[in-house]
Design a protein around this motif. Structure first.
Motif, short mmCIF file in Angstrom:
data_model
loop_
_atom_site.label_atom_id
_atom_site.label_comp_id
_atom_site.label_asym_id
_atom_site.label_seq_id
_atom_site.Cartn_x
_atom_site.Cartn_y
_atom_site.Cartn_z
N THR A 299 0.82 -1.21 0.00
CA THR A 299 0.00 0.00 0.00
C THR A 299 0.86 1.26 0.00
N GLN A 300 0.21 2.37 -0.33
CA GLN A 300 0.91 3.65 -0.31
C GLN A 300 1.40 4.00 1.09
N VAL A 301 0.63 3.59 2.10
CA VAL A 301 1.02 3.85 3.48
C VAL A 301 2.36 3.18 3.80
N GLN A 302 2.51 1.93 3.39
CA GLN A 302 3.76 1.22 3.63
C GLN A 302 4.93 1.91 2.93
N VAL A 303 4.68 2.31 1.69
CA VAL A 303 5.73 2.99 0.93
C VAL A 303 6.09 4.32 1.60
N ASN A 304 5.08 5.05 2.05
CA ASN A 304 5.32 6.35 2.68
C ASN A 304 6.13 6.21 3.97
N SER A 305 6.01 5.07 4.63
CA SER A 305 6.71 4.89 5.90
C SER A 305 8.18 4.50 5.71
N ALA A 306 8.53 4.15 4.48
CA ALA A 306 9.89 3.69 4.18
C ALA A 306 10.75 4.82 3.62
N LYS A 307 12.01 4.50 3.40
CA LYS A 307 12.93 5.40 2.72
C LYS A 307 13.15 4.87 1.31
N GLY A 308 13.54 5.74 0.41
CA GLY A 308 13.78 5.30 -0.95
C GLY A 308 14.35 6.42 -1.78
N ASP A 309 14.43 6.20 -3.07
CA ASP A 309 14.91 7.25 -3.97
C ASP A 309 14.23 7.11 -5.32
N ARG A 310 14.64 7.93 -6.25
CA ARG A 310 13.98 7.94 -7.56
C ARG A 310 14.29 6.69 -8.37
N LYS A 311 15.23 5.90 -7.91
CA LYS A 311 15.57 4.65 -8.61
C LYS A 311 14.74 3.47 -8.09
N THR A 312 14.01 3.67 -7.01
CA THR A 312 13.15 2.61 -6.49
C THR A 312 12.02 2.37 -7.47
N GLN A 313 11.82 1.13 -7.85
CA GLN A 313 10.77 0.78 -8.80
C GLN A 313 9.54 0.26 -8.05
N LEU A 314 8.45 1.01 -8.14
CA LEU A 314 7.22 0.68 -7.43
C LEU A 314 6.15 0.19 -8.40
N PRO A 315 5.17 -0.58 -7.89
CA PRO A 315 4.02 -0.94 -8.73
C PRO A 315 3.35 0.32 -9.26
N PRO A 316 2.79 0.28 -10.47
CA PRO A 316 2.24 1.48 -11.09
C PRO A 316 1.17 2.21 -10.30
N ALA A 317 0.46 1.52 -9.41
CA ALA A 317 -0.61 2.16 -8.64
C ALA A 317 -0.09 3.04 -7.53
N LEU A 318 1.21 2.93 -7.22
CA LEU A 318 1.78 3.65 -6.09
C LEU A 318 2.66 4.81 -6.55
N LYS A 319 2.68 5.86 -5.73
CA LYS A 319 3.44 7.06 -6.07
C LYS A 319 4.73 7.13 -5.25
N THR A 320 5.74 7.72 -5.84
CA THR A 320 6.98 7.95 -5.11
C THR A 320 6.74 9.04 -4.08
N PRO A 321 6.96 8.78 -2.79
CA PRO A 321 6.71 9.77 -1.75
C PRO A 321 7.55 11.04 -1.94
N GLU A 322 7.00 12.16 -1.57
CA GLU A 322 7.71 13.43 -1.71
C GLU A 322 8.98 13.49 -0.88
N HIS A 323 9.01 12.77 0.27
CA HIS A 323 10.18 12.86 1.13
C HIS A 323 11.35 11.98 0.67
N TRP A 324 11.14 11.18 -0.40
CA TRP A 324 12.25 10.39 -0.95
C TRP A 324 13.14 11.31 -1.78
N GLN A 325 14.40 11.11 -1.64
CA GLN A 325 15.35 11.96 -2.38
C GLN A 325 15.86 11.21 -3.62
#
Length: 274
Positions: A248-274
């Motif tokens: 879920t988006q909630v799980q993704v939002n709670s994690a760290k990541g970057d623009r190279k992280t590949q997510l399922p198409p339904a999910l958005k890259t969180p704004e706080h990821w660098q």
């Protein structure tokens, strides 16, 4: 899964909710919340228009827990449908019941969210009819009156839904031929702070896994089952999660990541990821 697989009513619409998550739910002072709050007490940050006064600064203000909470659309369902747009401030006699109904509705909507994802999984076609029946049954439960909602056997219904989600997971992961069978991973495993950089986790069953602060940089997490996995502060930088299910988006939002992280198409890259 694509962006169209989850109906809009299963996504939070705060404009049509009476701030129920900010009132009904309790929380304790911790790394996720700046202070204690009892269930039924409005958060001091809740404004007269039912909006959060620090919404854009939740993380900076010590409310990371709020930033990763998801009601799956239960807030507007309770506010607008179950209580016919009667809010708890103007109708205080309804408040206690409304706050009790909200977490029940949240659980039903969460189940609907996962069921709607499952029914769009091609590998789960053998049980598509069962998934559709479960969706219709769960939808009908969300339309019960408040008193009936409070009498529901939610654990019993969840057990039925969970069986279908497990079968969906098995269908998906059965198609993955694991290259690395040496890693002892599985449902509910404790991997807090685990060093898993570059790990091959493809097709793993990580349901309910504790991955808090785990180093998952560059890991292969394709076709993994991540339902209920705790990803708080896990580093997903450069990780590949394409094809993963029940994330879920909630799980993704709670994690760290970057623009190279590949997510399922339904999910958005969180704004706080660098």
């Amino acid at each position: 899964m694509n962006n169209d697989s989850i109906p809009g009513h299963l996504r939070a619409d705060c404009e049509n909710c009476y701030g129920l998550c900010c009132v009904a739910l309790p929380y304790a002072k911790s790394a996720d919340f700046a202070f204690d709050k009892d269930g039924g007490d409005p958060c001091p940050n809740l404004q007269a228009d039912y909006r959060c006064g620090i919404h854009h600064d939740l993380r900076e203000k010590g409310f990371r827990g709020c930033a990763v909470y998801e009601c799956f659309g239960a807030g507007q369902k309770v506010s607008q449908d179950a209580y016919h747009a009667n809010d708890w401030r103007d109708h205080p006699a309804l408040a206690e019941e409304m706050f009790a109904v909200f977490p029940v509705m949240q659980q039903l909507h969460e189940m609907l969210y996962y069921l709607n994802e499952a029914i769009h999984v091609k590998a789960a076609q053998p049980i598509q009819a069962d998934l559709q029946i479960a969706i219709e049954k769960t939808e009908s439960l969300t339309n019960l009156n408040p008193a009936s909602l409070l009498d529901l056997d939610v654990p019993g219904h969840r057990a039925m839904v969970n069986d279908l989600l497990l079968r969906t997971s098995e269908f998906v992961r059965a198609k993955v031929k694991k290259k690395n069978q040496r890693m002892k991973i599985g449902r509910g495993i404790d991997m807090i702070g685990a060093k898993l950089k570059g790990a091959d986790l493809q097709g793993a069953d990580l349901r309910g896994a504790f991955l808090i602060a785990a180093d998952l940089r560059g890991s292969n997490m394709r076709m993994t089952d991540l339902i209920g996995a705790d990803l708080r502060d896990a580093d997903l930088s450069g990780a590949n999660l394409l094809g993963s299910i029940f994330l879920t988006q909630v799980q993704v939002n709670s994690a760290k990541g970057d623009r190279k992280t590949q997510l399922p198409p339904a999910l958005k890259t969180p704004e706080h990821w660098q």
